[in-house]
Design a protein around this motif. Structure first.
Motif, short mmCIF file in Angstrom:
data_model
loop_
_atom_site.label_atom_id
_atom_site.label_comp_id
_atom_site.label_asym_id
_atom_site.label_seq_id
_atom_site.Cartn_x
_atom_site.Cartn_y
_atom_site.Cartn_z
N THR A 126 8.60 20.07 -30.11
CA THR A 126 7.55 19.18 -29.63
C THR A 126 6.28 19.92 -29.22
O THR A 126 5.26 19.29 -28.96
CB THR A 126 8.02 18.33 -28.43
N PRO A 158 9.55 16.09 -12.40
CA PRO A 158 9.29 14.70 -12.80
C PRO A 158 9.85 13.69 -11.80
O PRO A 158 9.30 12.61 -11.65
CB PRO A 158 9.97 14.58 -14.16
N PRO A 197 14.59 12.25 -18.65
CA PRO A 197 13.82 12.76 -19.78
C PRO A 197 13.90 11.80 -20.97
O PRO A 197 14.94 11.19 -21.22
CB PRO A 197 14.49 14.10 -20.10
N LYS A 198 12.80 11.69 -21.70
CA LYS A 198 12.74 10.75 -22.83
C LYS A 198 13.14 11.40 -24.15
O LYS A 198 13.28 10.72 -25.15
CB LYS A 198 11.32 10.19 -22.96
N TYR A 199 13.28 12.70 -24.16
CA TYR A 199 13.59 13.42 -25.39
C TYR A 199 15.09 13.34 -25.64
O TYR A 199 15.88 13.91 -24.91
CB TYR A 199 13.14 14.87 -25.22
N LEU A 254 12.46 19.28 -19.31
CA LEU A 254 11.86 18.32 -20.24
C LEU A 254 11.44 19.01 -21.53
O LEU A 254 11.37 20.23 -21.60
CB LEU A 254 10.63 17.69 -19.58
N GLU A 261 6.46 16.68 -23.19
CA GLU A 261 6.58 15.90 -21.94
C GLU A 261 5.95 16.65 -20.78
O GLU A 261 5.22 16.07 -19.97
CB GLU A 261 8.06 15.65 -21.60
N ASP A 273 1.56 11.55 -24.12
CA ASP A 273 2.87 10.96 -23.82
C ASP A 273 3.25 9.91 -24.87
O ASP A 273 4.40 9.87 -25.34
CB ASP A 273 2.84 10.33 -22.42
N PHE A 332 4.10 11.65 -28.13
CA PHE A 332 5.45 12.20 -28.01
C PHE A 332 6.49 11.09 -28.21
O PHE A 332 7.47 11.28 -28.92
CB PHE A 332 5.62 12.86 -26.63
N ASP A 333 6.28 9.93 -27.58
CA ASP A 333 7.21 8.81 -27.73
C ASP A 333 7.32 8.38 -29.19
O ASP A 333 8.42 8.12 -29.70
CB ASP A 333 6.76 7.60 -26.90
N ASN A 342 9.22 11.05 -31.11
CA ASN A 342 10.62 10.99 -30.70
C ASN A 342 11.35 9.84 -31.42
O ASN A 342 12.44 10.02 -31.96
CB ASN A 342 10.67 10.81 -29.18
#
Length: 188
Positions: A12, A108, A118-120, A131, A135, A154, A157-158, A161
């Motif tokens: 990323t 975070p 974490p969103k990853y 993260l 992120e 962000d 990244f989303d 992902n």
């Protein structure tokens, strides 16, 4: 970047360079230091900070938590170690030229919410503060007041992902609305 990280499609760190024009990327080597990196760190125009958890700071390193004090005459130079957490810790420990640089520690759970996850979902981390590089970069942008750029990174990244998970046919935990949100943000 850890030497193999640049080859991973799940990396990323490259997303930062997609959106932030003054981004520099260097391959890390345990035995050789890139002189262009050293020149950048020593450049009087910049105030360097390494982005890393405070628990790894040496006794002589100044640590900032969730915010930084910037010298108005200098531009911040944020150094992110791009690799798995095992690799990033190795890069941090085995790079003496990073030891005197102040640390900006991002948590975070304190910045976003106590229950932040974490969103990853492509790789997993052992701890909640570990993260993905993008992120962390978005959080750093928010910390220095670059809220619009933080939101754009962000959402980029989303979107990445979500699309990456779709492409590898794994159970997709990403945000299906990320592309529309990203497009709205960059249209502003």
């Amino acid at each position: 970047m850890y030497d193999t990280e640049v080859l991973k499609p799940s990396n990323t760190g490259k997303l930062i360079a997609d959106l932030i024009p003054q981004t520099y990327a260097f391959l890390w080597s345990r035995t050789e230091v890139d002189h262009a990196l050293l020149d950048l760190i020593k450049n009087e125009k910049y105030q360097p900070f390494i982005i890393f958890p405070s628990e790894y700071a040496t006794e002589e390193q100044q640590v900032f938590h969730q915010s930084v004090v910037l010298n108005n005459k200098k531009q911040p130079l944020f150094i992110l170690l791009d690799g798995s957490w095992r690799e990033a810790k190795k890069m941090f420990r085995k790079s003496p030229y990073l030891q005197g640089i102040p640390i900006l520690s991002i948590d975070p759970q304190q910045l976003l919410a106590k229950d932040y996850l974490p969103k990853y979902h492509i790789r997993t981390s052992a701890k909640g503060h570990q993260l993905a590089t993008a992120e962390v970069a978005a959080l750093v942008l928010a910390v220095i007041g670059e809220h619009n750029n933080a939101a754009i990174l962000d959402s980029w990244f989303d979107y990445y992902n979500y699309q990456y998970q779709r492409s590898v046919c794994q159970s997709n935990k990403g945000d299906a609305e990320a592309e529309q949100r990203y497009k709205r943000l960059i249209a502003k």
